[in-house]
Design a protein around this motif. Sequence first.
Motif, PDB file in Angstrom:
ATOM      1  N   GLU A 180      10.875   7.502  19.412  1.00  0.00           N
ATOM      2  CA  GLU A 180      11.379   7.985  18.120  1.00  0.00           C
ATOM      3  C   GLU A 180      11.417   6.864  17.091  1.00  0.00           C
ATOM      4  O   GLU A 180      11.115   7.083  15.899  1.00  0.00           O
ATOM      5  CB  GLU A 180      12.761   8.606  18.314  1.00  0.00           C
ATOM      6  N   LEU A 181      11.789   5.658  17.533  1.00  0.00           N
ATOM      7  CA  LEU A 181      11.793   4.516  16.627  1.00  0.00           C
ATOM      8  C   LEU A 181      10.388   4.230  16.108  1.00  0.00           C
ATOM      9  O   LEU A 181      10.187   4.015  14.894  1.00  0.00           O
ATOM     10  CB  LEU A 181      12.342   3.290  17.346  1.00  0.00           C
ATOM     11  N   LEU A 182       9.405   4.229  16.997  1.00  0.00           N
ATOM     12  CA  LEU A 182       8.032   3.982  16.582  1.00  0.00           C
ATOM     13  C   LEU A 182       7.573   5.040  15.594  1.00  0.00           C
ATOM     14  O   LEU A 182       6.887   4.727  14.604  1.00  0.00           O
ATOM     15  CB  LEU A 182       7.115   3.962  17.806  1.00  0.00           C
ATOM     16  N   ASP A 183       7.920   6.287  15.851  1.00  0.00           N
ATOM     17  CA  ASP A 183       7.512   7.358  14.942  1.00  0.00           C
ATOM     18  C   ASP A 183       8.100   7.145  13.551  1.00  0.00           C
ATOM     19  O   ASP A 183       7.417   7.324  12.535  1.00  0.00           O
ATOM     20  CB  ASP A 183       7.955   8.707  15.514  1.00  0.00           C
ATOM     21  N   ARG A 184       9.367   6.739  13.488  1.00  0.00           N
ATOM     22  CA  ARG A 184       9.985   6.483  12.184  1.00  0.00           C
ATOM     23  C   ARG A 184       9.321   5.311  11.474  1.00  0.00           C
ATOM     24  O   ARG A 184       9.088   5.351  10.249  1.00  0.00           O
ATOM     25  CB  ARG A 184      11.483   6.218  12.353  1.00  0.00           C
ATOM     26  N   GLU A 185       9.038   4.235  12.221  1.00  0.00           N
ATOM     27  CA  GLU A 185       8.420   3.065  11.598  1.00  0.00           C
ATOM     28  C   GLU A 185       6.989   3.365  11.145  1.00  0.00           C
ATOM     29  O   GLU A 185       6.556   2.884  10.092  1.00  0.00           O
ATOM     30  CB  GLU A 185       8.439   1.890  12.573  1.00  0.00           C
ATOM     31  N   LEU A 186       6.260   4.137  11.925  1.00  0.00           N
ATOM     32  CA  LEU A 186       4.900   4.501  11.508  1.00  0.00           C
ATOM     33  C   LEU A 186       4.929   5.297  10.211  1.00  0.00           C
ATOM     34  O   LEU A 186       4.029   5.176   9.375  1.00  0.00           O
ATOM     35  CB  LEU A 186       4.215   5.305  12.610  1.00  0.00           C
ATOM     36  N   GLU A 187       5.949   6.119  10.045  1.00  0.00           N
ATOM     37  CA  GLU A 187       6.056   6.919   8.828  1.00  0.00           C
ATOM     38  C   GLU A 187       6.133   6.040   7.587  1.00  0.00           C
ATOM     39  O   GLU A 187       5.715   6.442   6.491  1.00  0.00           O
ATOM     40  CB  GLU A 187       7.305   7.812   8.927  1.00  0.00           C
ATOM     41  N   THR A 188       6.640   4.801   7.722  1.00  0.00           N
ATOM     42  CA  THR A 188       6.831   3.918   6.567  1.00  0.00           C
ATOM     43  C   THR A 188       5.580   3.129   6.194  1.00  0.00           C
ATOM     44  O   THR A 188       5.596   2.417   5.177  1.00  0.00           O
ATOM     45  CB  THR A 188       7.972   2.917   6.841  1.00  0.00           C
ATOM     46  N   ILE A 189       4.522   3.224   6.971  1.00  0.00           N
ATOM     47  CA  ILE A 189       3.335   2.380   6.750  1.00  0.00           C
ATOM     48  C   ILE A 189       2.829   2.454   5.308  1.00  0.00           C
ATOM     49  O   ILE A 189       2.593   1.405   4.672  1.00  0.00           O
ATOM     50  CB  ILE A 189       2.218   2.748   7.745  1.00  0.00           C
ATOM     51  N   PRO A 190       2.616   3.636   4.720  1.00  0.00           N
ATOM     52  CA  PRO A 190       2.075   3.667   3.345  1.00  0.00           C
ATOM     53  C   PRO A 190       2.984   2.991   2.323  1.00  0.00           C
ATOM     54  O   PRO A 190       2.511   2.569   1.259  1.00  0.00           O
ATOM     55  CB  PRO A 190       1.942   5.173   3.058  1.00  0.00           C
ATOM     56  N   ASP A 191       4.284   2.892   2.625  1.00  0.00           N
ATOM     57  CA  ASP A 191       5.224   2.271   1.687  1.00  0.00           C
ATOM     58  C   ASP A 191       5.301   0.763   1.858  1.00  0.00           C
ATOM     59  O   ASP A 191       6.005   0.077   1.089  1.00  0.00           O
ATOM     60  CB  ASP A 191       6.625   2.872   1.874  1.00  0.00           C
ATOM     61  N   ARG A 192       4.612   0.218   2.822  1.00  0.00           N
ATOM     62  CA  ARG A 192       4.688  -1.212   3.113  1.00  0.00           C
ATOM     63  C   ARG A 192       3.494  -2.004   2.580  1.00  0.00           C
ATOM     64  O   ARG A 192       3.380  -3.198   2.858  1.00  0.00           O
ATOM     65  CB  ARG A 192       4.789  -1.429   4.623  1.00  0.00           C
ATOM     66  N   LEU A 193       2.601  -1.368   1.840  1.00  0.00           N
ATOM     67  CA  LEU A 193       1.392  -2.060   1.400  1.00  0.00           C
ATOM     68  C   LEU A 193       1.744  -3.271   0.554  1.00  0.00           C
ATOM     69  O   LEU A 193       2.611  -3.222  -0.326  1.00  0.00           O
ATOM     70  CB  LEU A 193       0.493  -1.105   0.637  1.00  0.00           C
ATOM     71  N   ASP A 194       1.048  -4.377   0.818  1.00  0.00           N
ATOM     72  CA  ASP A 194       1.353  -5.668   0.203  1.00  0.00           C
ATOM     73  C   ASP A 194       0.193  -6.107  -0.677  1.00  0.00           C
ATOM     74  O   ASP A 194      -0.971  -5.949  -0.286  1.00  0.00           O
ATOM     75  CB  ASP A 194       1.597  -6.705   1.309  1.00  0.00           C
ATOM     76  N   PRO A 195       0.453  -6.653  -1.856  1.00  0.00           N
ATOM     77  CA  PRO A 195      -0.640  -7.027  -2.769  1.00  0.00           C
ATOM     78  C   PRO A 195      -1.465  -8.207  -2.297  1.00  0.00           C
ATOM     79  O   PRO A 195      -2.515  -8.499  -2.864  1.00  0.00           O
ATOM     80  CB  PRO A 195       0.089  -7.353  -4.074  1.00  0.00           C
ATOM     81  N   GLY A 196      -1.019  -8.896  -1.253  1.00  0.00           N
ATOM     82  CA  GLY A 196      -1.781 -10.046  -0.766  1.00  0.00           C
ATOM     83  C   GLY A 196      -3.026  -9.630  -0.015  1.00  0.00           C
ATOM     84  O   GLY A 196      -3.370  -8.449   0.081  1.00  0.00           O
ATOM     85  N   GLY A 197      -3.711 -10.604   0.549  1.00  0.00           N
ATOM     86  CA  GLY A 197      -4.944 -10.336   1.284  1.00  0.00           C
ATOM     87  C   GLY A 197      -4.678  -9.960   2.732  1.00  0.00           C
ATOM     88  O   GLY A 197      -3.611  -9.452   3.084  1.00  0.00           O
ATOM     89  N   THR A 198      -5.666 -10.250   3.589  1.00  0.00           N
ATOM     90  CA  THR A 198      -5.615  -9.856   4.991  1.00  0.00           C
ATOM     91  C   THR A 198      -5.624 -11.090   5.884  1.00  0.00           C
ATOM     92  O   THR A 198      -6.622 -11.814   5.934  1.00  0.00           O
ATOM     93  CB  THR A 198      -6.828  -8.967   5.345  1.00  0.00           C
ATOM     94  N   GLY A 199      -4.526 -11.335   6.573  1.00  0.00           N
ATOM     95  CA  GLY A 199      -4.455 -12.470   7.490  1.00  0.00           C
ATOM     96  C   GLY A 199      -4.819 -12.041   8.898  1.00  0.00           C
ATOM     97  O   GLY A 199      -3.977 -12.032   9.803  1.00  0.00           O
ATOM     98  N   LEU A 200      -6.090 -11.715   9.092  1.00  0.00           N
ATOM     99  CA  LEU A 200      -6.531 -11.114  10.351  1.00  0.00           C
ATOM    100  C   LEU A 200      -6.482 -12.088  11.522  1.00  0.00           C
ATOM    101  O   LEU A 200      -5.996 -11.749  12.601  1.00  0.00           O
ATOM    102  CB  LEU A 200      -7.953 -10.565  10.178  1.00  0.00           C
ATOM    103  N   TYR A 201      -6.991 -13.308  11.342  1.00  0.00           N
ATOM    104  CA  TYR A 201      -7.159 -14.207  12.482  1.00  0.00           C
ATOM    105  C   TYR A 201      -5.833 -14.753  13.003  1.00  0.00           C
ATOM    106  O   TYR A 201      -5.595 -14.782  14.214  1.00  0.00           O
ATOM    107  CB  TYR A 201      -8.099 -15.355  12.110  1.00  0.00           C
TER     108      TYR A 201
END
Length: 537
Positions: free
Chosen positions: A414-435
């Motif tokens: 249930e916690l994971l489901d709630r946190e996944l729901e917030t993904i679109p609201d967490r977008l950050d203007p910075g780049g991608t720190g993939l490595y």
Amino acid sequence: MRRTQRPAPVALLVALVVLALVAGGLVWWLAAGSGGSDCEENRTVRVAVAPELGAVAQQLLDEPQDLGGGACAVAEVTAQEPLQTVGDLSALEGSALPHVWVPDSSLWTVRAGDADLDASGSMATSPVVLGTSRAAADALGWTASPPDWRAALSGERPIAVPDLAASAEGVSALAAVQTSLGGGDQADNAVVQAVLAARRGPATTPAEALGAAARNDVEAPLVPISEQEVITANRLAPESQLVAVYPAEGSPQLDYPVLRVGSPADDDRAAVDAVVRTLTSATARTAVLDAGFRDAEGTAPTEPGPGVQEEAPEALEVDPEGVQALLGELSRLAAPSRLLTVIDVSASMEAPAGDGTRATLARDAARSALTLIPGTSSIGLWVFAHQLEGEQDWQELAPIRTLTDEVDGSTQRELLDRELETIPDRLDPGGTGLYDTTLAAFRSAQEQYDPEAVSSVVIVTDGTNEDASGIGLDELLQALAAEADPQRPVKVIGVALGPDADITALQQIGDATGGAAYSAVDPTDLQDVLFDALRQR
């Protein structure tokens, strides 16, 4: 969609019949204008069907359905694996769900949980049989005297069991063993014996086993398969020696139920009714018989060809609730997953995709997959971009815990489901720190390694590494190689979302850790890719 390092397919129809036009959720928009000059108002009915019925459903619903008064029903047909639809029913809003669903088996209705489903007849049927070569069936004496289910699956002959998470045929075959023995401990033990027998010796995929059968290899393994798939495969390859073995007690049936989903608004109800009538009509009966299916009464398919019998086998009833319990038993035979999911929240995830953005698609796909993972598995969740926490590119939303663990009054699932729901609201203007994120996630999973589980890191990203102050690709690959521990193996599985993702880098990362990389060039295919990656771990 193009994928790299994709494991050998387990969907028998895809592997043998190559129905590329109906695989992976392909949608036909049935033109409202064709033959519909009297239509003043079109009411769209979303229809999801099992892939093997996709072409038949398209043909039946090709023309608008006249509802009277200038209104017409126009069908939007999606050929989609039932497993994906089950995930959709648990995760998506009603406006994104089909109005009508035709899976291959009523067994899926139990796995759909609390979804509002109403059965309105059957579109077709096909008995579950054991596919093998004519030479093997003759050598085993099964041509003259077929075995019972327990004897067939006892291990005398190798078995290529399809993915039990996705295959109604495979689950039905094991349920047939259980049902034919009347249930109880003896029946459960026989099912376990069949599963363990399937795992002995070299692993053989259903596609490989059916290829051996088509070549009339006397050592061809057994494959739980529908009769219709045998007919279709032999129609496409006239020299094929693939035959259907019908066990003595009878066969479970794929019943292709026509299911209404939810409660449509009054304006849409007549349109849904019209589509259901078409899918269960005499015209539909003729079409499915021509396509190698049987009807609800077991009528033989039109020109079934060699390898199958004309008379319908006795229908072996299996209890959907019992099958659900069986799946729970079987899940305990496999090592659970220990999975760290890492999702890109850089600004590029705001790019439009399908009916939303890449971020909303990633959210919905991950939530759908979460509903299907057994409770014995352990999952954690990170997000990443560039310098999300000070100079650190990643942020932990939930540490790795077993899905049934209690966390602040709820469960980890249930916690994971709630946190996944917030993904679109967490977008950050910075780049991608993939490595940097990849190395940190690998190390974290390795530190929390459980020898009783299969450990993986799944990274979903739509971009390339943009952290100029972090490590480079060569340094990352060297670190992964140096820190790899055979006693604590952790696979990194990369999912490249959209055309701008660095699939080459993800592939190198996968190679360095024994993992894999998947490319979803069309972001709307992410759910298929993520399901596949998670199932393969």
